[in-house]
Design a protein around this motif. Sequence first.
Motif, short mmCIF file in Angstrom:
data_model
loop_
_atom_site.label_atom_id
_atom_site.label_comp_id
_atom_site.label_asym_id
_atom_site.label_seq_id
_atom_site.Cartn_x
_atom_site.Cartn_y
_atom_site.Cartn_z
N TYR A 133 0.84 -1.21 0.00
CA TYR A 133 0.00 0.00 0.00
C TYR A 133 0.87 1.25 0.00
CZ TYR A 133 -3.54 3.37 1.59
OH TYR A 133 -4.38 4.46 1.70
N GLY A 134 1.90 1.26 0.84
CA GLY A 134 2.78 2.43 0.90
C GLY A 134 3.53 2.66 -0.40
N MET A 135 4.05 1.57 -0.99
CA MET A 135 4.78 1.71 -2.25
C MET A 135 3.89 2.26 -3.36
SD MET A 135 7.37 -1.52 -2.64
CE MET A 135 7.94 -0.82 -4.20
N THR A 136 2.69 1.68 -3.50
CA THR A 136 1.79 2.15 -4.55
C THR A 136 1.22 3.52 -4.21
OG1 THR A 136 -0.06 0.96 -3.52
CG2 THR A 136 1.17 -0.20 -5.22
N GLY A 137 1.11 3.82 -2.90
CA GLY A 137 0.67 5.16 -2.49
C GLY A 137 1.63 6.23 -2.96
N SER A 138 2.93 5.94 -2.88
CA SER A 138 3.93 6.87 -3.39
C SER A 138 3.76 7.07 -4.89
CB SER A 138 5.35 6.34 -3.10
OG SER A 138 5.61 6.35 -1.72
N GLY A 139 3.45 5.95 -5.58
CA GLY A 139 3.27 6.04 -7.03
C GLY A 139 2.12 6.94 -7.42
N ARG A 140 1.00 6.77 -6.75
CA ARG A 140 -0.17 7.57 -7.11
C ARG A 140 0.00 9.02 -6.65
NH1 ARG A 140 -2.12 3.31 -4.92
NH2 ARG A 140 -3.14 4.36 -3.17
N MET A 141 0.65 9.21 -5.51
CA MET A 141 0.81 10.57 -5.00
C MET A 141 1.82 11.36 -5.82
SD MET A 141 -0.34 12.65 -2.79
CE MET A 141 0.10 14.33 -2.38
N ILE A 142 3.00 10.78 -6.04
CA ILE A 142 4.07 11.48 -6.77
C ILE A 142 3.73 11.58 -8.25
CG2 ILE A 142 6.49 11.40 -7.43
CD1 ILE A 142 7.04 9.93 -4.80
N VAL A 143 3.52 10.43 -8.87
CA VAL A 143 3.30 10.41 -10.32
C VAL A 143 1.96 11.04 -10.67
CG1 VAL A 143 3.16 8.96 -12.36
CG2 VAL A 143 4.73 8.36 -10.51
N GLY A 144 0.92 10.72 -9.90
CA GLY A 144 -0.40 11.30 -10.19
C GLY A 144 -0.39 12.80 -10.08
N HIS A 145 0.30 13.32 -9.09
CA HIS A 145 0.40 14.78 -8.92
C HIS A 145 1.05 15.43 -10.13
CE1 HIS A 145 2.19 18.28 -6.35
NE2 HIS A 145 1.24 18.68 -7.16
N ILE A 146 2.18 14.87 -10.55
CA ILE A 146 2.88 15.41 -11.73
C ILE A 146 2.05 15.22 -12.99
CG2 ILE A 146 4.92 15.12 -13.20
CD1 ILE A 146 6.48 14.38 -10.69
N TYR A 147 1.49 14.04 -13.12
CA TYR A 147 0.68 13.68 -14.30
C TYR A 147 -0.48 14.66 -14.48
CZ TYR A 147 -1.77 10.28 -17.38
OH TYR A 147 -2.38 9.65 -18.43
N ALA A 148 -1.21 14.93 -13.41
CA ALA A 148 -2.38 15.81 -13.51
C ALA A 148 -2.00 17.25 -13.80
CB ALA A 148 -3.20 15.73 -12.21
N THR A 149 -0.95 17.74 -13.17
CA THR A 149 -0.59 19.16 -13.30
C THR A 149 0.14 19.47 -14.61
OG1 THR A 149 1.42 18.78 -12.00
CG2 THR A 149 -0.52 19.56 -10.82
N GLU A 150 0.78 18.47 -15.22
CA GLU A 150 1.51 18.74 -16.47
C GLU A 150 0.58 19.07 -17.63
OE1 GLU A 150 5.85 16.58 -16.13
OE2 GLU A 150 4.25 15.53 -17.19
N PHE A 151 -0.68 18.75 -17.52
CA PHE A 151 -1.63 19.12 -18.57
C PHE A 151 -1.98 20.61 -18.51
CE2 PHE A 151 -2.55 14.53 -18.42
CZ PHE A 151 -2.45 14.24 -19.77
N PHE A 152 -1.51 21.31 -17.48
CA PHE A 152 -1.78 22.74 -17.36
C PHE A 152 -0.61 23.59 -17.84
CE2 PHE A 152 -4.89 20.94 -14.56
CZ PHE A 152 -5.97 21.80 -14.65
N GLY A 153 0.52 23.01 -18.15
CA GLY A 153 1.65 23.80 -18.61
C GLY A 153 2.47 24.30 -17.44
N GLY A 154 3.80 24.28 -17.61
CA GLY A 154 4.68 24.57 -16.48
C GLY A 154 4.75 26.01 -16.06
N GLN A 155 4.46 26.97 -16.95
CA GLN A 155 4.63 28.37 -16.60
C GLN A 155 3.32 29.04 -16.19
OE1 GLN A 155 7.44 30.52 -19.27
NE2 GLN A 155 7.38 28.66 -20.48
#
Length: 545
Positions: free
Chosen positions: A221-243
């Motif tokens: 649970y902890g390992m996959t939690g890191s995956g969804r938290m780290i990767v999901g966070h980056i994944y969702a926000t990158e569709f908005f553009g970095g600047q």
Amino acid sequence: MKSDKELLSSIKISDKATNNSFTSTHDKEKQVIERLLIQSQDFTRSETAPTSPKNGATSIVSIDEAIKMTQKQQSWFQIITFVVISVPIMMSVTILYSIHYLQLEPKLLCSLDGKFYPCDKQEYCSLEIGVTSKIDLDNPYTLHNWIIDLDLVCAPQWKVAMLGVSLYIGYFVGSLFVGPYADIYGRRKIFLLTSLVFMISNGLMLVLLNVYAYSFLLFIYGMTGSGRMIVGHIYATEFFGGQSKGQQVMTTVIKVMCAATPIFTTTLFLYITKSWVVLYVIMLSLTGIGFIFSIFVPESPKYLVNIGKYDEAKEIIQNMSMINNNSRLDFILINEIEQKDNNLSQQKKITPQMGLYQKFISLLRNSDKVLMKRFYIMCAMWFLGYFGFIFMKLQIKNISGDVFQNTNFAALADVSGTLIIGVINLFLGIRLAFFISFMISVVFGILLMIFQSQTNENIISALVFFSNFGVSAAYLICLIGAVTLFPTKIKATSYSLGNMMSRFAGIFAPVFVEASAPIPMLTFISVSALGAVISLGLDTTIPVE
């Protein structure tokens, strides 16, 4: 002879290029752009707000500008994608933020003359369980949780502790590997894989009622939690553009949603059910829904551009534009390269194909001193901010009163701190937001230490609230900095390394909480003050890609 557009699209700069070939290729690129500018008076290029080309002219834009162009009228694609990805992210922290409920010891009853009375754990376990001692299932503070189902009421304390330790170790280990894998194999694959493994492991917890099996499954649970938290966070926000401010706003929204999960679990256990199984069924159902819809979410176009898959990235951007604006875009993507001291081609470059260790060593050897200083300071912010965040979470349990009220109290401090400091960050920037957050914790931490013997519970509650408010806000700024202060090719890895530092800090926090007074609060104040001082040296220039 090739057209300018064809020539521009054929330009490639290899990581192994020599100085001469780099200079030659870079000159060709500049010449093509100059000819396009001269030949087309309608060409538009803006660093901050790209506009649509006129009369069919083609715009040459960065990936961030292209994403912004898809949001000219609406942002439906970004909003829908964000909601779909954020649901599994919320489920990744539900147990982490509410594990005290699942390990809450039940109220006990003992009997010596046929009449039952409240008793402590030691007396309960010394009697004949089920005959002269029993669990008070009618007590509102007795939850049907792991302690009951795994028969841990009279078990050695290390067995109960093993469950929480396994969870935190899983988060720590996941932080080591998941981020770099997302830089190598893509955001989408890792996000879907961790969501799938999460559902399988949590489903097994409903049928394997064994403390050792639970310890292993909580590690997963902890390992996959890191995956969804780290990767999901980056994944969702990158569709908005970095600047754009979109990444910072969406990061704040994610943090608020995660911080509010204890309020949800408190409401569930207080008014709806006492069974942890209901909570897990809800988690599995929501994660499953999010997983199904996530299958239809494309890969991050920023990641695709970073690994050279320009056609795929442009097709995704065209689809985003069709959903948002019902129109296609006419543009060419270019990769802006900053050459410092004419030695860029000689530097040890960081590529998505590198592993964690190689990428870290490459980062250390990179001649960009500003980036390195930023990386070191952000690691310190992750460590100090999360230490204070977990410290106050654990310190709350030492406050007398209603456990449900205390949990809601801490959650409200997280939510309000996240919202307020998120707004401050938009106007004052990450550096000052860090400084203000840590200083709030310093000031109210000192007051809490001075007045901790105060009999007025309202005063103590207010001081604890604002102490928690500050470190929760600082942890939010760590998340914002992780997605805005580093270039795409090392973003997930830098996020993972920072998150790893935070989980490492979380291991030390319980040790200081259990120390004799005034060591706990002196440690909290010192850590917060150190964070405030170090934050002043942070460079917050957002990288242009």
